[in-house]
Each structure stands twice: as C-alpha cells, then as structure tokens.
Scaffold this motif. Structure first.
Motif, short mmCIF file in Angstrom:
data_model
loop_
_atom_site.label_atom_id
_atom_site.label_comp_id
_atom_site.label_asym_id
_atom_site.label_seq_id
_atom_site.Cartn_x
_atom_site.Cartn_y
_atom_site.Cartn_z
N GLY A 169 0.81 -1.22 0.00
CA GLY A 169 0.00 0.00 0.00
C GLY A 169 0.84 1.26 0.00
N LEU A 170 1.97 1.21 -0.67
CA LEU A 170 2.89 2.35 -0.73
C LEU A 170 3.06 2.80 -2.17
CD1 LEU A 170 5.68 0.89 1.59
CD2 LEU A 170 3.96 2.58 2.23
N ALA A 171 3.67 3.96 -2.35
CA ALA A 171 4.05 4.41 -3.68
C ALA A 171 5.33 3.68 -4.10
CB ALA A 171 4.29 5.92 -3.66
N PRO A 172 5.47 3.38 -5.38
CA PRO A 172 6.70 2.69 -5.83
C PRO A 172 7.98 3.44 -5.46
CG PRO A 172 5.07 2.67 -7.57
CD PRO A 172 4.53 3.54 -6.47
N GLU A 173 7.94 4.77 -5.44
CA GLU A 173 9.12 5.56 -5.10
C GLU A 173 9.54 5.37 -3.64
OE1 GLU A 173 6.35 6.89 -6.51
OE2 GLU A 173 7.11 7.09 -8.55
N SER A 174 8.58 5.04 -2.77
CA SER A 174 8.94 4.80 -1.36
C SER A 174 9.47 3.38 -1.15
CB SER A 174 7.76 5.08 -0.44
OG SER A 174 6.69 4.20 -0.73
N VAL A 175 9.13 2.46 -2.06
CA VAL A 175 9.67 1.10 -1.98
C VAL A 175 11.11 1.10 -2.49
CG1 VAL A 175 9.45 -1.25 -2.90
CG2 VAL A 175 7.42 0.00 -2.16
N ASP A 176 11.35 1.81 -3.60
CA ASP A 176 12.70 1.95 -4.16
C ASP A 176 12.87 3.39 -4.63
OD1 ASP A 176 15.19 1.69 -5.27
OD2 ASP A 176 14.57 0.35 -6.88
N PRO A 177 13.70 4.18 -3.96
CA PRO A 177 13.88 5.58 -4.34
C PRO A 177 14.37 5.78 -5.78
CG PRO A 177 14.89 5.17 -2.20
CD PRO A 177 14.47 3.84 -2.76
N LYS A 178 15.00 4.80 -6.37
CA LYS A 178 15.51 4.92 -7.74
C LYS A 178 14.46 4.53 -8.79
CE LYS A 178 20.26 3.98 -6.45
NZ LYS A 178 21.39 3.07 -6.61
N TYR A 179 13.25 4.20 -8.36
CA TYR A 179 12.20 3.77 -9.27
C TYR A 179 11.90 4.86 -10.30
CZ TYR A 179 7.61 2.49 -11.06
OH TYR A 179 6.55 2.19 -11.88
N GLY A 180 11.91 4.51 -11.57
CA GLY A 180 11.58 5.43 -12.64
C GLY A 180 12.70 6.37 -13.04
N GLN A 181 13.84 6.32 -12.41
CA GLN A 181 14.94 7.23 -12.72
C GLN A 181 15.93 6.64 -13.71
OE1 GLN A 181 16.78 8.37 -9.08
NE2 GLN A 181 14.95 9.38 -8.28
N GLU A 182 15.94 5.36 -13.86
CA GLU A 182 16.97 4.72 -14.69
C GLU A 182 16.60 4.69 -16.13
OE1 GLU A 182 17.39 0.97 -12.79
OE2 GLU A 182 18.16 1.86 -10.98
#
Length: 153
Positions: A140-153
């Motif tokens: 129940g979290l945002a993907p960015e809080s699960v992995d801070p690098k999500y969507g940056q690569e």
C-alpha cells in the motif's frame, strides 16, 4: 575353414540401437557446453535469477517483504474476450494475496517482459520495476517509497 579373420555376427534387437549411437568408438555425446559456461544457462534460469536478485534487494530494504514469495510464470492467465473482463492489456506482473496458509506471492511474467525488452540490461531494469510496482501494491505504498531509484533509470 579359418574363422580367425571373420567378423562376428551382429546381434539384433534393442542392444543393436545403442551400437549405432557409438559406431565410431567416440562414446556417447555430451553437453554442448560445460555447466560453468554461460551458454549452459537457459533464458528462463537467467530470468529467474533477475527476479531473485531484485527481490533480495527489496527484502534488504523492507523487512516486511521477508515472508513474501517471489515467483516467475511464463505467461499470465487472461480471461477470454467474450467474458467482458479482458481489456487487451497483457500484464507484466501480478500479485496473489495470501490465502489458505499460503503467503503473499509476487509473480513476474517472463514472456511479456522479454518481449518488451531489447537487451539483457533493459530486461533486468524492467523486471526490477515490475517487482517494485507489485511490492508497492502489496504494501500500500508508492513505488518511489519502496525503491527511491524507481523510474529514474
């Protein structure tokens, strides 16, 4: 009559089949490549290790995922078009909630992910994104809080 130079009779039957396999005296055929060579690792095994590596990265970061099972399936089960529930989109991953003593399970679908990837690096990145997205949905979290690098690569 001298029989020292004659050829013994060839037995017939099931033993005869094995004789042709080794007819030049070289022995049975072995594997194309030894197990330690990357050629001997199948695409499915490589994909499994990508999912496992991504899961371990997340487990180190989020202890809540310790009891979650991560798995790989070839393709997702899609309902038939006449059911009205199919929207034409093929998922890359799925989440199976715990039930009947079975833990929560995050599944990555190998064939759809491979078809959307151009190379090994892109496949590894896409696998990690799918695992992060499914873990975020589970927690129940945002993907960015699960992995801070999500969507940056």
């Amino acid at each position: 009559m001298d029989t020292s130079g004659s050829v013994p009779p060839v037995p017939s039957g099931p033993a005869d089949r094995h004789r042709h396999r080794d007819r030049h005296g070289r022995g049975m055929r072995g594997p194309v490549a030894p197990p330690q060579v990357p050629l001997a690792v199948s695409r499915a095994d490589t994909f499994d290790s990508l999912v496992h590596d991504s899961a371990e990265r997340l487990r180190r970061r989020l202890p809540q995922l310790a009891g979650v099972d991560f798995g790989v399936r070839e393709v997702p089960f899609l309902p038939r078009e006449g059911d009205g529930s199919a929207d034409g989109v093929v998922p890359l991953g799925g989440l199976e909630r715990a039930s009947g003593g079975r833990p929560d399970r995050i599944v990555v679908y190998r064939r759809p992910v491979e078809l959307r990837s151009r190379d090994k690096d892109e496949c590894a990145q896409l696998v990690h994104e799918v695992v992060v997205e499914q873990a975020a949905e589970l927690l129940g979290l945002a993907p960015e809080s699960v992995d801070p690098k999500y969507g940056q690569e």
